[in-house]
Design a protein around this motif. Sequence first.
Motif, PDB file in Angstrom:
ATOM      1  N   TRP A 291      -1.153   7.523   9.583  1.00 38.62           N
ATOM      2  CA  TRP A 291      -1.939   6.528   9.837  1.00 38.62           C
ATOM      3  C   TRP A 291      -1.239   5.070  10.241  1.00 38.62           C
ATOM      4  O   TRP A 291      -1.835   4.327  10.709  1.00 38.62           O
ATOM      5  CB  TRP A 291      -2.950   6.199   8.517  1.00 38.62           C
TER       6      TRP A 291
ATOM      7  N   ALA B 231     -12.873   3.510  -1.315  1.00 39.68           N
ATOM      8  CA  ALA B 231     -12.587   5.056  -1.538  1.00 39.68           C
ATOM      9  C   ALA B 231     -13.901   5.760  -1.920  1.00 39.68           C
ATOM     10  O   ALA B 231     -13.916   6.057  -3.425  1.00 39.68           O
ATOM     11  CB  ALA B 231     -11.257   5.020  -2.536  1.00 39.68           C
TER      12      ALA B 231
ATOM     13  N   GLY C 251     -15.039   8.478  -1.549  1.00 39.49           N
ATOM     14  CA  GLY C 251     -14.764  10.029  -1.610  1.00 39.49           C
ATOM     15  C   GLY C 251     -15.603  10.999  -0.805  1.00 39.49           C
ATOM     16  O   GLY C 251     -15.508  11.991  -0.922  1.00 39.49           O
TER      17      GLY C 251
ATOM     18  N   GLU D 272      -8.994   4.400  -5.871  1.00 37.89           N
ATOM     19  CA  GLU D 272      -7.878   5.517  -5.410  1.00 37.89           C
ATOM     20  C   GLU D 272      -7.457   5.340  -3.975  1.00 37.89           C
ATOM     21  O   GLU D 272      -8.196   5.237  -3.226  1.00 37.89           O
ATOM     22  CB  GLU D 272      -8.287   6.491  -5.830  1.00 37.89           C
ATOM     23  N   PRO D 273      -6.254   5.080  -3.933  1.00 37.39           N
ATOM     24  CA  PRO D 273      -5.725   5.108  -2.416  1.00 37.39           C
ATOM     25  C   PRO D 273      -5.876   6.194  -1.779  1.00 37.39           C
ATOM     26  O   PRO D 273      -5.964   7.552  -2.025  1.00 37.39           O
ATOM     27  CB  PRO D 273      -4.215   4.596  -2.613  1.00 37.39           C
ATOM     28  N   ARG D 274      -6.108   6.012  -0.434  1.00 32.46           N
ATOM     29  CA  ARG D 274      -6.139   6.827   0.798  1.00 32.46           C
ATOM     30  C   ARG D 274      -4.890   7.283   1.164  1.00 32.46           C
ATOM     31  O   ARG D 274      -4.436   7.126   2.343  1.00 32.46           O
ATOM     32  CB  ARG D 274      -7.135   6.484   1.880  1.00 32.46           C
ATOM     33  N   VAL D 275      -4.095   7.602   0.237  1.00 33.19           N
ATOM     34  CA  VAL D 275      -2.574   8.001   0.911  1.00 33.19           C
ATOM     35  C   VAL D 275      -2.323   9.645   0.471  1.00 33.19           C
ATOM     36  O   VAL D 275      -2.832  10.176  -0.564  1.00 33.19           O
ATOM     37  CB  VAL D 275      -1.636   7.227   0.124  1.00 33.19           C
ATOM     38  N   ASN D 276      -1.490   9.911   1.185  1.00 27.81           N
ATOM     39  CA  ASN D 276      -1.032  11.276   1.007  1.00 27.81           C
ATOM     40  C   ASN D 276      -0.393  11.821  -0.081  1.00 27.81           C
ATOM     41  O   ASN D 276      -0.365  13.001  -0.655  1.00 27.81           O
ATOM     42  CB  ASN D 276      -0.295  11.720   2.025  1.00 27.81           C
TER      43      ASN D 276
ATOM     44  N   ARG E 172      -1.305  11.639  -2.842  1.00 32.67           N
ATOM     45  CA  ARG E 172      -2.084  12.293  -3.999  1.00 32.67           C
ATOM     46  C   ARG E 172      -1.824  13.816  -3.991  1.00 32.67           C
ATOM     47  O   ARG E 172      -1.923  14.397  -5.076  1.00 32.67           O
ATOM     48  CB  ARG E 172      -3.547  12.072  -3.322  1.00 32.67           C
TER      49      ARG E 172
END
Lengths: 313, 518
Positions: free
Chosen positions: A7, A24, A26, A298-302, A304
């Motif tokens: 990104w 976020a 979801g 919650e972050p939109r990062v990988n 996760r």
Amino acid sequence: MSTDPIWERSRNDEPDVPLAENIAPGTANDPDAGATESATVTVDGQRVETETGATLLDACQAVETRGDVLALCSYDDSQKIGPRSECRTCVVETERHGVVPSCSFPPRDGMTVYTDTERASEARDVNLDLLLSNHNLLCTTCGKNGRCELQDVSIENDVIEPRYGVMHDRSELEPLDDSSPFIQIDRNKCILCNRCVEACNDVQVEGVLRMEGSAEDTRIGFQNGAETMMESTCVSCGHCATVCPTGALLEQGLVDATTLPVPGFTHKNSAEGIVDGEYDHQPTQRTPMKSELETQNEPRVNERFTTTGDDRS
Amino acid sequence: MVDERIIGETPAVRVATGSENHHDGRELLHEANESETSVTTAEVGSVGHIDLEPLVVATVEGKTAFFSRPSTERMETITRTLGEGTVPTDGAVAVVEHDPETARLPTPETGPLGTGVRRVLGGCGWLAPTSIEEYTDVRGERFTDRAEDDPESVRTHVMTSDLRGRGRGDASGDASVAAEWTTVYETADDPVVVVNGNEPDEHADSDRLLLESAPLLVVDVALASAVALGATDVVIYTNETEQIARERTRKAAAALDDVTDTEIPIRIITGPDEYKAGEPTMALEAIEGNHRIEARRRPPGPNEHGVDGRPTLVHTPRTFAQLGQILNGTGPVGASADPGTRLVTVVNDDTTAATVELSTDATLEAALSAVEPDSGWSGACVGGVFGGLTRSLDVPASASGLRSARLGTNGVVELLDKSTCMVALAGERATFAKEMNCGRCVPCREGSKQLVDLLHRVYDGEYKDGRLRELVRIMRTTSLCGFGRDAARPVTTAIEEFETEFTAHAKGHCPTGICNRS
Ligand code: SF4
Ligand code: SF4
Ligand code: SF4
Ligand code: FES
């Protein structure tokens, strides 16, 4: 070979809405629905001209159709909400693509659409009944009685006895969230149309509501991980309740507006448990959480995926 | 001397393993290195026959012997014999003579190792998986270099081919790859190429096999595709548990990046180990880093609105491998409407499994010798967890052949014997759908619940076949993504092919006896 996250190189130059990077909801990053150019289509034998951005549902609504295209989850009062295209009660049959959900399918020039074929009506009937199978259908104690979109389409579709029954086992019911003095949540009436989530995130840009869980456990929840409305970061703008098609989100003042005037016969006792609220300690329209805490989105990062997520089970 | 060039070396010993037997393979390799220094050794990927593995492949001058799961003592003898310049044959499962410089695993005519063809699988278990020198030597020209020299010829080759996608994780599904390429190419805006290698279906091994045994092939074709389409990113998407596949793919990507100068970054991104996460639009969600994975509405599909809204080519490793064949121009094989080959994992009784390659004009029966089943199988589930149930495997391995037999195309043949209750199996798959769906759309989320319920009722004496057929029809035609559409297949085909079992259950009798409740 590079290891930076993808990104960072995204060439999407459009400025984000303020705060949006923290939001976020979801839900999936859906494409825009609707046609990229104008078209002429035939609906039940009638010619319809459609504009850029139109869907097949727009085409169906422009004429008198032979079948009732219910389109329960679609919402056309705001560009920013939907189409979620989840209920599949707007199915029509096309010559080329078979049955398609009209609320999100783009008209293409020369398309021929039928609303009353056996396959299309069967699909709408079955999907509506599937929705009702997971619905606590107790209109007489429901605050939406008489102004409910689910009730309307069920009447329109002549539902007498839903083929899969309705949610009747009280032990399956989720407790009613009555913790907030402004908005009550009854998830037993929710059809997961996502309108409230979009109203909250895309229109109000508040980042309170989200979709969470999967399969049978899919539900409306809160981005800060709270269990109740009162612990969320809600600012009580009421937009979610305005767009909700059912009795799932109600402004407190309207909770029993339409229930039968019989003592003990209320929306509250239609569910098994109640998460109650003490309203004294709320000084403003903001919930205490909103004032005290930063939003814990919650972050939109990988990353996760290298750890265990909470709501992917 | 692990991971280096091995082809043409003599004497040589290769130890072939997949992730399944990796540890045992390492021990054998260690033993070989200890006992004889004049023999070249290499760790290679699986040949596809995981039950024979670790498979020791011993070669001297164009003669190769195969040993299945030898003990360390036997390994020592094998290496010693090789050191003396002779191919050991004692206890070998097969001995084959071949061109000493061959780039394909030499295989016997018959037996498990001789099953099917080896076109895309040719290098699996024979070439050092991550040796770029060996890969380049064997090919002469890398696909990426060719695409850089002449991107148009690569595009033309693909866009004029009749190739169809391979596997449920491919955004083109079973449909035209050329159409997918054309849309991506014609949608302006920075395309992305995604290798969707996240296939958590427990029996669908083909993608893992390719990523573990021939990662350079997959990455080279993907990078060449990116060059040809003017893409600016390549993403390789795998699931969390596939560590060996990921590690080898990472090495392959780094090695290719070193020798080519495309300036296209190749990133490896992992997604959850859940069946649904292999669905192409859920793959996009995982790649973008969404904390909750649900399917995206389409149309438009990933070819117009993919990663970060950019046009995205999503193919499985299987499809990229087939694209390599198209670009090689090695001549058409298979059915004309679905050219090429199809990788099929045959599972026998949950105890043996092998992945083999069939020409699309062969029938699935041709895959059976891979597991040498006794005559006891009485049916099969074809297509993976949401495959179709059938009594016959006299079905072509092409997409249209499988479709018209109502079977799945995801490359799995599970053999079922007389002790398998088809009603119980259909119930198990419906339960999987009910528990594992993303939750977005009604026909799948609520439909799978009612499906399980209607199947339970069969046991209570109520077999409502009209209701069941109606429900699976709606799931198949109106679900938002491939998960829900495929989820209907086991029940649909079970009713069609094994209806008497349903009526028997409704009368309180399970023909196999396994459902009889005490
Ligand atoms: S939401 Fe309320 S009014 Fe609407 S159908 Fe359900 S119970 Fe009836
Ligand atoms: S609470 Fe209402 S608006 Fe929100 S998803 Fe449920 S039904 Fe839709
Ligand atoms: S078909 Fe199933 S998995 Fe796909 S969107 Fe619908 S609920 Fe999700
Ligand atoms: S209105 Fe189209 S899917 Fe709900």
